[in-house]
Design an enzyme around this catalytic site. Structure first.
Site, PDB file in Angstrom:
ATOM      1  N   TYR A 135       0.825  -1.195   0.000  1.00 12.45           N
ATOM      2  CA  TYR A 135       0.000   0.000   0.000  1.00 12.45           C
ATOM      3  C   TYR A 135       0.871   1.262   0.000  1.00 12.45           C
ATOM      4  O   TYR A 135       2.028   1.225   0.383  1.00 12.45           O
ATOM      5  CB  TYR A 135      -1.015  -0.003   1.132  1.00 12.45           C
ATOM      6  CG  TYR A 135      -0.429  -0.227   2.503  1.00 12.45           C
ATOM      7  CD1 TYR A 135       0.322   0.752   3.126  1.00 12.45           C
ATOM      8  CD2 TYR A 135      -0.647  -1.427   3.188  1.00 12.45           C
ATOM      9  CE1 TYR A 135       0.849   0.565   4.381  1.00 12.45           C
ATOM     10  CE2 TYR A 135      -0.115  -1.632   4.451  1.00 12.45           C
ATOM     11  CZ  TYR A 135       0.627  -0.619   5.036  1.00 12.45           C
ATOM     12  OH  TYR A 135       1.153  -0.813   6.264  1.00 12.45           O
TER      13      TYR A 135
ATOM     14  N   SER B 151       8.224   2.488   9.950  1.00  7.62           N
ATOM     15  CA  SER B 151       8.092   1.127   9.437  1.00  7.62           C
ATOM     16  C   SER B 151       6.621   0.780   9.248  1.00  7.62           C
ATOM     17  O   SER B 151       5.755   1.230  10.003  1.00  7.62           O
ATOM     18  CB  SER B 151       8.779   0.144  10.383  1.00  7.62           C
ATOM     19  OG  SER B 151       7.830  -0.605  11.090  1.00  7.62           O
ATOM     20  N   LYS B 152       6.390  -0.004   8.216  1.00 10.44           N
ATOM     21  CA  LYS B 152       5.009  -0.379   7.892  1.00 10.44           C
ATOM     22  C   LYS B 152       4.373  -1.135   9.040  1.00 10.44           C
ATOM     23  O   LYS B 152       3.178  -1.064   9.255  1.00 10.44           O
ATOM     24  CB  LYS B 152       4.971  -1.256   6.640  1.00 10.44           C
ATOM     25  CG  LYS B 152       5.309  -0.485   5.398  1.00 10.44           C
ATOM     26  CD  LYS B 152       4.918  -1.234   4.141  1.00 10.44           C
ATOM     27  CE  LYS B 152       5.271  -0.384   2.941  1.00 10.44           C
ATOM     28  NZ  LYS B 152       4.869  -0.919   1.672  1.00 10.44           N
ATOM     29  N   ARG B 153       5.178  -1.901   9.753  1.00 15.00           N
ATOM     30  CA  ARG B 153       4.635  -2.725  10.820  1.00 15.00           C
ATOM     31  C   ARG B 153       4.331  -1.913  12.069  1.00 15.00           C
ATOM     32  O   ARG B 153       3.357  -2.133  12.747  1.00 15.00           O
ATOM     33  CB  ARG B 153       5.590  -3.869  11.152  1.00 15.00           C
ATOM     34  CG  ARG B 153       5.183  -5.178  10.496  1.00 15.00           C
ATOM     35  CD  ARG B 153       6.333  -6.133  10.302  1.00 15.00           C
ATOM     36  NE  ARG B 153       6.821  -6.109   8.937  1.00 15.00           N
ATOM     37  CZ  ARG B 153       7.928  -5.497   8.537  1.00 15.00           C
ATOM     38  NH1 ARG B 153       8.696  -4.863   9.397  1.00 15.00           N
ATOM     39  NH2 ARG B 153       8.294  -5.509   7.276  1.00 15.00           N
ATOM     40  N   ARG B 154       5.187  -0.940  12.349  1.00 19.17           N
ATOM     41  CA  ARG B 154       5.102  -0.253  13.637  1.00 19.17           C
ATOM     42  C   ARG B 154       4.289   1.033  13.570  1.00 19.17           C
ATOM     43  O   ARG B 154       3.620   1.409  14.525  1.00 19.17           O
ATOM     44  CB  ARG B 154       6.539   0.064  14.053  1.00 19.17           C
ATOM     45  CG  ARG B 154       6.752   0.403  15.480  1.00 19.17           C
ATOM     46  CD  ARG B 154       8.232   0.550  15.763  1.00 19.17           C
ATOM     47  NE  ARG B 154       8.953   1.216  14.692  1.00 19.17           N
ATOM     48  CZ  ARG B 154      10.191   0.894  14.303  1.00 19.17           C
ATOM     49  NH1 ARG B 154      10.838  -0.053  14.898  1.00 19.17           N
ATOM     50  NH2 ARG B 154      10.779   1.547  13.328  1.00 19.17           N
TER      51      ARG B 154
END
Ligand code: GLU
Ligand code: ZN
Length: 500
Positions: A46, A267-270
Site C-alpha cells: 500500500y 516502518s510499515k509494521r510499527r
C-alpha cells in the site's frame, strides 16, 4: 554504504544543472534544459507516506522549474507486484493533486529495452554469468570481511543464457555520488560486490531497469529516498558502462528518511504510514501536501503554513536538510485544523459533505440531510482538526436517538439533583418559544434556581440531547434539532437514570 562521507557545501555551485531560487532557469539552452523528473514507485504494497513525500518533492521541483513530472511504475517484480497496488498509486497521486505530465510508464511493458541494454553490456564485457546458488555464496563468504558475492565466477566464462548476470565492479578506485542534499559520498569499489543485473531467467533487476529508463526518459534529476543511496554507485557504474565515462549523469538528491517520535525509521509494521489511513481520517489533501513539504524542506523564512503556490515558488533542493525528518502526526493534525478553519463555510460544507458521503458513519446513508448539515456545519467547522471528528459531533442530528456515553450516564444514575433538573428542563422546554436565545435564557433561569453555573446546569441537558459531554454549541443544536426530539431525549435520559 561503506564510503567515506565527505560533505561538500560547494557541490551545488558546481556545473550541475540546478537552478536556485531567485535565479531564473535558463531552460532554453541545451546545457540547462527544463528538468525531467520521475516518481518511480514499485507497486509492492500500500502507498506509504514516504512515497507521497518523494512524489511531492519531484512534483514541486518540476513545477518550480517548468519541468516535466513523469510517473513510472517499476513493476518488474512479478511475484510481489499486484494490480491493486498500482491502482493505489494512481489514486493516491490523484488525491494528493500531484498530476503527472507523462506516463504512467510500466516497466513490465518495456522488457525489450532492458534486454537490449543487457546485450550491449554483455558484448562490451561489463558483465559475466554466475552459476552460484545463494547457499554456495553464503558458504564460501561466511568468514569474509567484505560481505556479499566474492567474484567466484568472474573468470569462469559461463555462457549468458540460463545464468544470472553480474556486473564487474572495478577492483580498485571508487565511485563518488554527488548529491545535492548530502554533498559527496564516496563508495570504494573494494567494498562493493559484483552485483546482479539480471536473473537466470533473463529478467532485469531493479538497478538495471531503473537506469535504462532514466537514460531513455532523459531524466535530469533523480529525487528519491535516502534508502536508495547505496544503489546509486551501482547505477552510476551502469550509466557509465552504457554511455561512456563522460556520461551525462542526472543530478542526485536523496531525501532524508522519515522517523517516528523515537527517531526510528518509519516502518510499515510499527507506524501508521498508509496514505489511505489519512484520507480515511479526513485529512485535507492540500494540508497533507503542505505538511509533507516540511519533511525535509523548509521555507527560508521558517513559516510553515502556506498555499501550494507559495511552496512551489520557494521550493529548492538546496534547502532540503539531510537529517532525518520526524513524521509528526500531531503537527500534521494541527495544520489540517488550520486549513479547515481557513476555508469559507461554503467550501467546508462542500468538502466535508463529500467526505462524509463516503465515510463510515453510524447513520444510514439516506439519513444524511443536507439541509440540516448546512445549518450545523458552521458550528462544526471551528471545532474539528480532521473531518472524521465531525462524525461524533453530528451523529445526534442524524440518528433517532443519540449514542449515549454510558460512563457519563452512569455518573448521573439515581442522582436527585440531575433528575430534578432534567424534569424542570422538560417542563420549561415544553412551553417556551423554540429559539436559540430563548433556550439559552430558560436554561440560565434553571441554573439560577438550582444555584449552579450555566455550564453545570447545561451538562445533563447536553448529555440527554447529544449523548455526549462535549459537542457543538448546545442551544443552537437544540433549536436545529426541534422541540419534539429534544423532549423525547430528555425523557429518555430521565428514564435511564431513574431506573438504573
Ligand atoms: N522503484 C524504487 C522504489 O520504489 C524507486 C526507484 C527510484 O526512485 O529510483 O523503491
Ligand atoms: Zn558465481
Amino acid at each position: 554504504m561503506q564510503g567515506n562521507k565527505t560533505h561538500n557545501p560547494d557541490s551545488t555551485s558546481s556545473s550541475r544543472q540546478i537552478s536556485r531560487p531567485g535565479q531564473s532557469p535558463t531552460q532554453d539552452t541545451p546545457s540547462n534544459p527544463a528538468p525531467r523528473v520521475r516518481f518511480a514507485p514499485s507497486p509492492t504494497g500500500y502507498f506509504h507516506v514516504g512515497s507521497a513525500r518523494t512524489a511531492l518533492f519531484n512534483w514541486l521541483y518540476a513545477r518550480r522549474h517548468q519541468g516535466t513530472f513523469i510517473l513510472r511504475i517499476e513493476d518488474t517484480d512479478k511475484e510481489r507486484g499486484k494490480e491493486e497496488w498500482t491502482e493505489g498509486i494512481l489514486s493516491a497521486l490523484d488525491w494528493l493533486g500531484l498530476h503527472y505530465d507523462e506516463g504512467p510508464y510500466h516497466q513490465s511493458e518495456r522488457t525489450s529495452l532492458y534486454n537490449e541494454a543487457l546485450s550491449k553490456l554483455w558484448d562490451a564485457g561489463f558483465l559475466y554469468a554466475c552459476n552460484c546458488t545463494r547457499e554456495e555464496v553464503l558458504e564460501r563468504t561466511r568468514n569474509n570481511q567484505t560481505p556479499g558475492y566474492d567474484g567466484h565466477c568472474r573468470d569462469l566464462g559461463y555462457s549468458r543464457s540460463g545464468h544470472a548476470l553480474r556486473f564487474k565492479v572495478p577492483r580498485s578506485g571508487l565511485t563518488a555520488v554527488t548529491d545535492v542534499i548530502r554533498g559527496n559520498v564516496d563508495f570504494p569499489h573494494q567494498a562493493m560486490e559484483d552485483f546482479v543485473v539480471a536473473k537466470s531467467d533473463g529478467s532485469p533487476l531493479f538497478v538495471l531497469a531503473n537506469v535504462v529508463d532514466d537514460i531513455d526518459m532523459d531524466i535530469t534529476h533523480v529525487i528519491r529516498g535516502e534508502d536508495l543511496l547505496p544503489s546509486t554507485p551501482k547505477a552510476i557504474l551502469i550509466w557509465k558502462a552504457l554511455q561512456g565515462e563522460d556520461a551525462n549523469l542526472p543530478v542526485f538528491a536523496h531525501l532524508p528518511m522519515l522517523v517516528n517520535e523515537k527517531r526510528q525509521k518509519l516502518s510499515k509494521r510499527r507506524d501508521p504510514v498508509a496514505l489511505e489511513s489519512y484520507r480515511l481520517k479526513g485529512y485535507i489533501p492540500d494540508a497533507f501536501c503542505n505538511y509533507l513539504a516540511l519533511l525535509g524542506w523548509s521555507h527560508p523564512s521558517g513559516k510553515e503554513i502556506m498555499k501550494i503556490d507559495e511552496i512551489i515558488s520557494t521550493f529548492s533542493l538546496e534547502d532540503v536538510n539531510h537529517s532525518p525528518a520526524f513524521f509528526d502526526v500531531v503537527k500534521m493534525t494541527h495544520i489540517n485544523g488550520e486549513y479547515i478553519r481557513s476555508m469559507s463555510t461554503a467550501d467546508f460544507i462542500d468538502v466535508s459533505s463529500k467526505w462524509l458521503e463516503e465515510a463510515e458513519a453510524p447513520w444510514s446513508r439516506d439519513r444524511f440531510d443536507m439541509s440540516i448539515y448546512t445549518r450545523i456545519a458552521g458550528l462544526i467547522q471551528e471545532r474539528v482538526a480532521t473531518l472524521s471528528e465531525i462524525i461524533p459531533m453530528i451523529d445526534f442530528f442524524l440518528l433517532d436517538m443519540p449514542i449515549y456515553d454510558d460512563n457519563a450516564v452512569s455518573v448521573l444514575d439515581g442522582n436527585p439533583e440531575a433528575i430534578h433538573l432534567l424534569e424542570t428542563a422538560l417542563e420549561r422546554f415544553s412551553g417556551c418559544d423554540w429559539e436559540t436565545d430563548v433556550l439559552h435564557e430558560q436554561t440560565a433561569t434553571i441554573a439560577a434556581e438550582y444555584d449552579l453555573k450555566l455550564s453545570k446546569a447545561q451538562a445533563p441537558i447536553r448529555l440527554a440531547v447529544t449523548g455526549k459531554k462535549v459537542g457543538p454549541p448546545l442551544f443552537e443544536s437544540m433549536s436545529i434539532l426541534g422541540r419534539e426530539k429534544v423532549l423525547q431525549r430528555l425523557q429518555e435520559l430521565l428514564y435511564r437514570i431513574k431506573t438504573n
